[in-house]
Enzyme design. Structure first.
Site, PDB file in Angstrom:
ATOM      1  CB  CYS A  26      56.973  24.685   3.569  1.00  0.00           C
ATOM      2  SG  CYS A  26      56.435  23.068   4.155  1.00  0.00           S
ATOM      3  CB  CYS A  83      46.542  20.065   0.987  1.00  0.00           C
ATOM      4  SG  CYS A  83      46.368  18.769  -0.259  1.00  0.00           S
ATOM      5  CB  ALA A  84      42.925  23.771   4.147  1.00  0.00           C
ATOM      6  CB  ALA A  85      45.658  20.821   7.986  1.00  0.00           C
ATOM      7  N   PRO A  86      47.368  23.625   8.486  1.00  0.00           N
ATOM      8  CG  PRO A  86      48.689  24.954   9.896  1.00  0.00           C
ATOM      9  CD  PRO A  86      48.747  24.153   8.621  1.00  0.00           C
ATOM     10  CG  ASP A 122      41.721  11.616  -0.593  1.00  0.00           C
ATOM     11  OD1 ASP A 122      42.695  12.316  -0.924  1.00  0.00           O
ATOM     12  OD2 ASP A 122      41.768  10.371  -0.543  1.00  0.00           O
ATOM     13  CG  ASP A 182      43.982  18.256   5.869  1.00  0.00           C
ATOM     14  OD1 ASP A 182      44.880  18.941   5.336  1.00  0.00           O
ATOM     15  OD2 ASP A 182      44.215  17.181   6.447  1.00  0.00           O
ATOM     16  CE  LYS A 203      50.264  28.010   2.524  1.00  0.00           C
ATOM     17  NZ  LYS A 203      50.459  27.338   3.831  1.00  0.00           N
TER      18      LYS A 203
END
Length: 460
Positions: free
Chosen positions: A391, A269-272, A320, A293, A275
């Site tokens: 987060c 789930c890389a966005a933005p 997904d 993403d 990382k």
């Protein structure tokens, strides 16, 4: 101020998008500042301060307005209530702005937006606030709340009561207040250096040539704290792919992952993309980071970032995280799972989050997190590593998920004491949990955003 741009009108447009249409404040503000990037630093700072301050103090501003208006805020025309909100914020919290200018500009804005008949109403409410300014700019919150501690914190920090009750139970009142105070402090900007292209010293020199203050973060290699810039995307260092914005707490994911050269990393789930960029840089150009993403728009932006940074070992694609891709089973040395969460740890940067989240939504997010983890844990090869992060500071999303992963997914928690910088181990709890395989960062306690990171090994 620029004659061609009415700064308060720009702020009103942003507030209408965020408060009335549910847009995200950081995205809407970013787009506005990008559109008006030709404005000087003071004008852009005015837009940012007024936008973020009004959203951050929304609950208290509405309380003040309701004290002077026969029409409740929630029953007002949307344009009028947002004009009043931003105007009351200026009167109470922006000392350098003349009160007469605030009132006059608010009346003009109401007229320009088609509400000529409400000019006197707007003027009357604001003039009354001005007359009572001293009381409302530094109020006795305990007196206003009638010694109701939670309602007092609700008004003082414009924080929904359900969040306060939850965190008071989980962290105690003293730590809760520290967290709330930290959210109101100005957030710092951190960037990651592209040390494949140039050294930290060369990048610092480039930034300083453009008047930007840049200091090394001594215990995190390649991290800089910067300030004094106007538009970050306009900096030579940014355009040349020498820096990428990433917060310190987020950088702990890369430290926890501790990749080795030639590793294959899947960021699910890389966005933005911060990382993924960090991981690709840690691989020193070797290996592969598959940055995924579900959003095509976000993937396009991440591709642009990878190209700007010159990262040939970062491949970006639309995938997904809830779909199991058979070809990826037991293929990754490291899986990064920074999952969709309530986001309540970063309210200092994105204040509207607290108004959009609910207890029910948070419970739904826990279910979603576990569904994703059940899929992506299968991508970890034997001997490989899963790094799970959020987060937020809600225990159901963090510690309870950490426990659930260990009990359910065949992964073993792995200590992080050897990779987490000493300054984050501020108390006995932090020292204990990093040995157990996770760390909960708290605003006002650890000197960062609220963030959770945990790591696991796959042995079977």
């Amino acid at each position: 101020m620029s004659e061609s741009v009415n700064l308060r009108s720009v702020v009103l447009d942003i507030l209408m998008e965020v408060n009335e249409k549910g847009a995200y404040s950081h995205v809407t503000l970013h787009n506005a500042l990008k559109k008006f990037q030709y404005l000087d630093k003071n004008e852009r700072a005015f837009i940012t301060r007024l936008t973020q301050g009004t959203i951050e103090k929304l609950i208290y501003l509405d309380y003040v307005i309701d004290s002077f208006s026969k029409v409740p805020v929630q029953k007002m025309k949307p344009v009028i209530r947002n004009i009043l909100r931003m105007s009351v914020y200026q009167i109470l919290f922006m000392d350098g702005v003349p009160e007469s200018a605030v009132c006059n500009e608010a009346v003009k804005l109401a007229a320009k937006r088609g509400f000529h008949t409400l000019k006197a109403f707007v003027n009357g409410v604001l003039r009354n606030v001005v007359r009572d300014r001293e009381k409302w700019s530094s109020p006795d919150f305990a007196q206003l709340a009638g010694d109701d501690e939670i309602f007092m914190l609700h008004l003082k920090y414009s924080m929904p009561e359900w969040i306060l009750l939850k965190w008071q139970k989980e962290y105690g009142t003293d730590r809760l207040v520290k967290i709330l105070e930290a959210f109101e402090e100005e957030s710092s900007t951190y960037v990651r250096c592209n040390t494949i292209k140039k050294t930290e010293e060369e990048i610092i020199t480039s930034l300083k040539k453009q008047g930007v203050s840049a200091d090394k973060v001594l215990d995190i290699h390649g991290a800089l704290k910067i300030s004094g810039y106007n538009y970050i995307a306009g900096l030579d260092a940014f355009k040349e792919g020498l820096i990428n914005v990433q917060d310190i707490s987020s950088m702990l994911v890369g430290l926890a992952a501790a990749p080795k050269e030639n590793d294959r990393i899947i960021d699910v789930c890389a966005a933005p993309g911060g990382k993924s960029v960090h991981a690709a840089l840690m691989l020193k150009g070797s290996g592969l980071v598959e940055s995924r993403d579900i959003s095509g728009m976000k993937v396009t932006l991440m591709k642009q970032t990878a190209e700007r940074m010159g990262l040939a070992n970062m491949r970006v694609e639309v995938k997904d995280a809830l779909v199991l891709y058979e070809e990826d089973i037991e293929s990754a040395d490291i899986v990064l799972a920074d999952l969709p969460c309530s986001g309540l740890g970063i309210m200092g940067r994105k204040p509207d989050i607290k108004y959009k989240m609910t207890l029910q939504k948070q419970k739904e997010l826990v279910r979603l997190q576990r569904e994703i983890l059940s899929v992506v844990a299968k991508y970890v090869k034997k001997g490989g590593r899963l790094v799970f992060s959020t987060c937020t500071i809600n225990r159901e999303e963090n510690e309870e998920n950490w426990k659930w992963i260990g009990e359910t997914l065949g992964l073993v928690p792995e200590e992080m004491e050897t990779v987490i910088p000493e300054r984050f181990l501020v108390d006995d709890v932090s020292r204990k949990t990093v040995k157990e395989g996770y760390l909960q960062l708290l605003p006002g306690v650890h000197g960062t955003d609220g963030f959770f990171v945990a790591r696991f090994r796959k042995f079977l």
